[in-house]
Enzyme design. Structure first.
Site, mmCIF file in Angstrom:
data_model
loop_
_atom_site.group_PDB
_atom_site.id
_atom_site.type_symbol
_atom_site.label_atom_id
_atom_site.label_comp_id
_atom_site.label_asym_id
_atom_site.label_seq_id
_atom_site.Cartn_x
_atom_site.Cartn_y
_atom_site.Cartn_z
ATOM 1 N N TYR A 197 -38.643 40.518 -20.216
ATOM 2 C CA TYR A 197 -38.670 42.077 -19.696
ATOM 3 C C TYR A 197 -38.905 42.396 -18.709
ATOM 4 O O TYR A 197 -39.494 41.206 -17.542
ATOM 5 C CB TYR A 197 -39.934 42.498 -20.680
ATOM 6 C CG TYR A 197 -41.131 42.012 -20.440
ATOM 7 C CD1 TYR A 197 -42.058 42.726 -19.367
ATOM 8 C CD2 TYR A 197 -41.688 40.874 -21.181
ATOM 9 C CE1 TYR A 197 -43.187 42.126 -19.141
ATOM 10 C CE2 TYR A 197 -42.903 40.396 -20.553
ATOM 11 C CZ TYR A 197 -43.798 40.953 -19.569
ATOM 12 O OH TYR A 197 -44.798 40.475 -19.209
ATOM 13 N N PHE A 207 -44.024 46.633 -12.120
ATOM 14 C CA PHE A 207 -45.498 46.212 -12.066
ATOM 15 C C PHE A 207 -45.751 45.028 -12.737
ATOM 16 O O PHE A 207 -46.706 44.224 -12.864
ATOM 17 C CB PHE A 207 -46.366 47.261 -12.936
ATOM 18 C CG PHE A 207 -45.696 47.676 -14.097
ATOM 19 C CD1 PHE A 207 -46.482 47.168 -15.371
ATOM 20 C CD2 PHE A 207 -45.202 48.823 -14.311
ATOM 21 C CE1 PHE A 207 -45.840 47.342 -16.596
ATOM 22 C CE2 PHE A 207 -44.695 49.072 -15.715
ATOM 23 C CZ PHE A 207 -45.090 48.491 -16.628
ATOM 24 N N ASP A 208 -44.544 44.221 -13.452
ATOM 25 C CA ASP A 208 -44.538 43.262 -14.279
ATOM 26 C C ASP A 208 -43.349 42.882 -14.566
ATOM 27 O O ASP A 208 -42.252 43.567 -14.710
ATOM 28 C CB ASP A 208 -45.460 43.445 -15.447
ATOM 29 C CG ASP A 208 -45.643 41.961 -16.222
ATOM 30 O OD1 ASP A 208 -45.598 40.839 -15.109
ATOM 31 O OD2 ASP A 208 -46.024 41.843 -17.195
ATOM 32 N N ILE A 225 -49.474 47.290 -26.472
ATOM 33 C CA ILE A 225 -49.464 48.844 -26.425
ATOM 34 C C ILE A 225 -48.636 49.325 -27.609
ATOM 35 O O ILE A 225 -47.586 48.681 -28.012
ATOM 36 C CB ILE A 225 -48.968 49.420 -25.181
ATOM 37 C CG1 ILE A 225 -47.656 48.910 -24.665
ATOM 38 C CG2 ILE A 225 -50.045 48.901 -23.853
ATOM 39 C CD1 ILE A 225 -46.992 49.642 -23.355
ATOM 40 N N TYR A 251 -50.833 53.024 -21.813
ATOM 41 C CA TYR A 251 -52.446 52.859 -21.158
ATOM 42 C C TYR A 251 -53.392 54.242 -20.812
ATOM 43 O O TYR A 251 -54.416 54.111 -20.304
ATOM 44 C CB TYR A 251 -52.429 51.996 -19.815
ATOM 45 C CG TYR A 251 -51.587 50.651 -20.040
ATOM 46 C CD1 TYR A 251 -52.364 49.945 -20.684
ATOM 47 C CD2 TYR A 251 -50.483 50.268 -19.242
ATOM 48 C CE1 TYR A 251 -51.840 48.577 -20.900
ATOM 49 C CE2 TYR A 251 -50.027 49.072 -19.472
ATOM 50 C CZ TYR A 251 -50.615 48.125 -20.368
ATOM 51 O OH TYR A 251 -50.197 46.944 -20.378
ATOM 52 N N PHE A 273 -39.482 50.236 -19.719
ATOM 53 C CA PHE A 273 -39.315 48.801 -20.057
ATOM 54 C C PHE A 273 -38.086 48.588 -20.412
ATOM 55 O O PHE A 273 -37.450 49.256 -21.061
ATOM 56 C CB PHE A 273 -40.294 48.446 -21.236
ATOM 57 C CG PHE A 273 -41.754 48.482 -20.926
ATOM 58 C CD1 PHE A 273 -42.514 47.350 -20.223
ATOM 59 C CD2 PHE A 273 -42.337 49.535 -21.525
ATOM 60 C CE1 PHE A 273 -43.957 47.550 -20.231
ATOM 61 C CE2 PHE A 273 -43.793 49.726 -21.004
ATOM 62 C CZ PHE A 273 -44.462 48.609 -20.462
#
Length: 306
Positions: A197, A207-208, A225, A251, A273
């Site tokens: 992902y 961010f990731d 989440i 979040y 995502f």
């Protein structure tokens, strides 16, 4: 040693207090009125360049002069403790967006350790109280600003995404688009999934990314989440899905600092995502084995545990 360090590295309030004097100094300097005399551009540039070079040279020389020789285990332990303290302090200052004058910070530490602090305990307490109040006020103002901006940006992004062909919005507010249905079974909320992902903010900053780590990630779907728990069940093994997660399924108002070159997550962020479901843990019959690396796209996205 880890427990001792945790107990010794004090609270973030004390860490912030050590940095307070220069932050105030900087604010006061910024408020100072500009002079009515302007130097010629070339003179100003040369002066700034020379000043910068001189400061850099002085700092380099000072750093070399300050270096100690580590030759015993006791010295190594003391140095490691000091290094841990510095890393802890640096992290706290950065998270609170505080700039500290290192000369005064180090002097305050050294002089106090020698029992020669220039401030009494009452003075330190008063400075800490005032500093802590100011930092809280600045932090709250920053939080409100980020939340307002992120809320507006998220609403705009979701509105635009909803117009794309194939986009579906669920009752919870999750938005998704199936990029590849997959040929395997759909996981349940109790399953542990194997995925690749990427996670981005609405402005496209990552961010990731499991792709960047060159390793798929494994997550229990009931431990991430809400947007992931619901969304990954909508695609089969071998498939790919794009999720647009509103703050209430992500979040919320929480913040997470940046990691390396990755973006930080600030309050009320809508998360985007793109996820490839590679398999379901302990489900060999439905886990396809691919001979090629999963394709990395420009739209990148991530999950995280609650």
């Amino acid at each position: 040693m880890k427990s001792f360090i945790k107990m010794t590295l004090v609270s973030s309030a004390i860490v912030l207090a050590l940095a307070g004097c220069d932050d105030k100094k900087t604010t006061e300097e910024n408020k100072a009125p500009a002079t009515t005399t302007t130097a010629p551009a070339n003179s100003t540039e040369n002066a700034n360049t020379n000043a910068t070079e001189s400061k850099t040279e002085a700092t380099t020389a000072q750093n070399s002069a300050d270096k100690v020789t580590i030759s015993t285990d006791a010295q190594k332990e003391a140095y490691a403790l000091g290094s841990s303290f510095a890393n802890y302090m640096k992290s706290n200052l950065e998270q609170n967006e505080v700039t500290a004058d290192q000369e005064y910070l180090i002097s305050g530490f050294n002089e106090t350790m020698r029992g020669a602090s220039q401030l009494s305990q009452d003075e330190v307490k008063n400075v800490l109280d005032a500093f802590g109040k100011r930092i809280q006020e600045e932090s709250q103002a920053r939080f409100e600003k980020q939340k307002t901006e992120n809320t507006a940006a998220g609403e705009k992004y979701r509105e635009d995404f909803a117009k794309q062909e194939g986009v579906i919005k669920t009752k919870s507010g999750l938005m998704y688009k199936i990029l590849n249905e997959g040929t395997g079974r759909h996981p349940s909320a109790e399953d542990t999934v194997i995925v690749h992902y990427v996670g981005t903010l609405t402005d496209g900053r990552t961010f990731d990314s499991s792709y960047d780590r060159n390793e798929p990630a494994t997550f229990p779907l009931n431990g991430v989440i809400k947007g992931w728990t619901e969304g990954i069940q909508l695609v089969g093994v071998g498939g790919k899905i794009k999720l647009v997660v509103p703050p209430e399924l992500g979040y919320g108002d929480q913040s997470f600092p940046s990691q390396g070159d990755k973006a930080s997550i600030t309050p009320a962020s809508t998360l985007v995502f793109e996820v490839e479901l590679l398999g379901i843990d302990d489900d060999k019959e439905n886990n396809p084995v691919s001979s090629t690396e999963p394709e990395q796209t420009q739209e990148q996205n991530q999950p995280a545990a609650n």
